[in-house]
Motif scaffolding. Structure first.
Motif, mmCIF file in Angstrom:
data_model
loop_
_atom_site.group_PDB
_atom_site.id
_atom_site.type_symbol
_atom_site.label_atom_id
_atom_site.label_comp_id
_atom_site.label_asym_id
_atom_site.label_seq_id
_atom_site.Cartn_x
_atom_site.Cartn_y
_atom_site.Cartn_z
ATOM 1 N N PHE A 44 67.234 45.796 67.139
ATOM 2 C CA PHE A 44 66.304 45.434 66.077
ATOM 3 C C PHE A 44 66.315 46.506 64.993
ATOM 4 O O PHE A 44 66.341 47.698 65.294
ATOM 5 C CB PHE A 44 64.900 45.290 66.668
ATOM 6 N N VAL A 45 66.278 46.062 63.727
ATOM 7 C CA VAL A 45 66.220 46.990 62.603
ATOM 8 C C VAL A 45 64.883 46.850 61.876
ATOM 9 O O VAL A 45 64.151 47.809 61.705
ATOM 10 C CB VAL A 45 67.374 46.740 61.615
ATOM 11 N N ALA A 46 64.571 45.639 61.413
ATOM 12 C CA ALA A 46 63.346 45.417 60.648
ATOM 13 C C ALA A 46 63.046 43.927 60.611
ATOM 14 O O ALA A 46 63.939 43.100 60.777
ATOM 15 C CB ALA A 46 63.484 45.956 59.231
ATOM 16 N N ALA A 47 61.774 43.598 60.365
ATOM 17 C CA ALA A 47 61.375 42.196 60.250
ATOM 18 C C ALA A 47 60.139 42.100 59.385
ATOM 19 O O ALA A 47 59.398 43.084 59.211
ATOM 20 C CB ALA A 47 61.111 41.590 61.627
ATOM 21 N N ILE A 48 59.895 40.890 58.868
ATOM 22 C CA ILE A 48 58.784 40.700 57.942
ATOM 23 C C ILE A 48 58.293 39.257 58.021
ATOM 24 O O ILE A 48 59.058 38.335 58.289
ATOM 25 C CB ILE A 48 59.234 41.028 56.497
#
Length: 121
Positions: A44-48
């Motif tokens: 996982f890197v980033a989410a929004i």
């Protein structure tokens, strides 16, 4: 069925910047970025996701926090990942992901084809 198309990968020197984009064929509630380096598992890197009118909540992995910024344009069904202060260890294939659930990490239903990011001098 939601289709995701990434763009913006490439070769950059350490300390440089890149901006990834991911366009979705339909509206999705939560979008994120994962990456997979050679010989390693996808991480996982980033989410929004949007929580209200022009209000978004985002999450980042510790390894990119403070250097990467995720943003979302709901009108264009597009998510962006601005990557600054890139390091050689950021080298990986970056995948866009989307789903209709609310959790930011995990459980993604749709994936892009991936875009290569290489950080090297």
């Amino acid at each position: 069925q939601v289709q995701l198309v990434e763009s913006g990968g490439g070769l950059v020197q350490p300390g440089g910047s890149l901006r990834l984009s991911c366009a979705a064929s339909g509206g999705t509630f939560t979008m994120g970025w994962y990456r997979q380096a050679a010989g390693k598992e996808r991480e996982f890197v980033a989410a929004i996701r949007r929580t209200g009118r022009n209000i978004y909540v985002a999450d980042y992995s510790d390894s990119v926090k403070g250097r990467f910024t995720i943003s979302k344009d709901d009108a264009r069904n597009t998510v962006y990942l601005q990557m600054n202060s890139l390091k050689p260890e950021d080298t990986a294939i970056y995948y866009c992901a989307a789903k209709f659930g609310m959790d930011l990490v995990g459980g993604y239903d749709y994936w892009g084809q991936g875009t290569q990011v290489t950080v090297s001098s």
